[in-house]
Scaffold this active site. Sequence first.
Site, PDB file in Angstrom:
ATOM      1  N   GLU A  21       0.854  -1.177   0.000  1.00  0.00           N
ATOM      2  CA  GLU A  21       0.000   0.000   0.000  1.00  0.00           C
ATOM      3  C   GLU A  21       0.900   1.240   0.000  1.00  0.00           C
ATOM      4  OE1 GLU A  21      -3.123  -0.081  -0.365  1.00  0.00           O
ATOM      5  OE2 GLU A  21      -3.637  -2.161   0.105  1.00  0.00           O
TER       6      GLU A  21
ATOM      7  N   ASP B 197     -18.805  -9.332  -9.107  1.00  0.00           N
ATOM      8  CA  ASP B 197     -18.691  -8.688  -7.798  1.00  0.00           C
ATOM      9  C   ASP B 197     -17.950  -7.358  -7.920  1.00  0.00           C
ATOM     10  OD1 ASP B 197     -18.990  -8.899  -4.795  1.00  0.00           O
ATOM     11  OD2 ASP B 197     -16.816  -8.667  -4.952  1.00  0.00           O
TER      12      ASP B 197
END
Length: 327
Positions: free
Chosen positions: A236, A261
Site C-alpha cells: 500500500e 462482484d
Amino acid sequence: MDSMNHVQTQMQQARNAYDVQSLDALRQGAQKNDKQALEETAKHFEAIFVQMMLKSMRAAEDVLADENSPFNSQEVKFYRDMHDQQLATNMSASGSVGLAEVIVQQLDPQRSNVMPANLLRNDGNLSTINDFSRAKVSMAQNRGLAESSAELLQGPQKKPGFESPEEFVRNLLPIAQQAAEKIGLDPKAMVAQAAVETGWGQYLIHSGDGQNSHNLFGVKASRGWQGEKNYIDTLEFEGGTAQKTKAPFRAYGSFEESMNDYVNFLQASPRYQQALQRTDDPATYFNELQKSGYATDPAYADKVMSVYNSERLSAESNKLNTMRSAL
C-alpha cells in the site's frame, strides 16, 4: 598539616555540592590511584542518584501544589533544589544509602569479599553447561523457524493461474464482456485492470490448501463481506512510499463471480459514482477510480492504460473478434 591530610581535607571539601574547584582533588587522587579518591568518587555518584530520586519526588509534589501559595514560587523552588542537591551529597557522605560502598567493592575487589565476574573460575563443567545452553537455544530457534516456515507455506500465497498472458486474455476477455456491459465499460479495459492487479494472472491469490481465490481486481474483504477470504501480504502506498501490510481479500468460486462482484462493488459505493459516469472513456474512468481511492498507487491509472493500449492485449482482442465474426 602533612600532604596526606591536606589531600583528604580537599576531598572532604569536595562533598560540597557547589564547590566545583575542590573536585580537582578527586582527579589528582585518581591519577595517583588513591583509594580515598575512589571512595569519594563513589559517594559523588551515589549523591547524583539520590538527587535524581529527590527531583522525581519534588516533580510529583509540584503537580498537587497550590498555584497561589507563596511557597510555590520559582525562587522558593530554586533554593529548594539547591538544598536537595546538598542533602543528597550529605546523605552519600554519611553512608546511609549504601550504594557508594557497593561501587567501591566492585571497583576494588581486593579490599572486599565481592568477586567480579571476570575473576570467577572457569574450570569444572561451566563451559559444557554453556555449550548445552547455547545448543538448547539454537534448537528452540530452529524449531520456531521451521514451524513459522511451515505455517507460511500452508498459508495463502500468490501463485500463477495461467501459463501465459495470452492465455490470460483468451480466457478472461469473453467473460468480461457480460460484466463490463452492465456499466458500459470496454471489456478490454476490464481485462487490462485485472492484468495490472494480478500480473497477467501470475500472482493470483490461492488459499492455504491451494484453492484459487479468482480475485482479479484486488477487492478486499470488508466487514460486510460474508464470503470466503484470504489474508495475504500486499503493498500500500502512504505518502508516495510503498508499505508492506497484510490484508484480507475476497475469494470467489470463479472468475465470472469476481468480475460480477467487481461491478457490484463499484455500483454499491457512492465514492465511485463519478467514475461510473465516465466508463465511455477508459482513461478518464481509471483516473476517477484512482482519485476515489480505489488504489493507493499514484501511477495506478497510467499502468492500467499502458496495458489497455499494449499490442499484446490488442492482438488477442482482435483475434477473438475475428473468431466471433466468423461464427
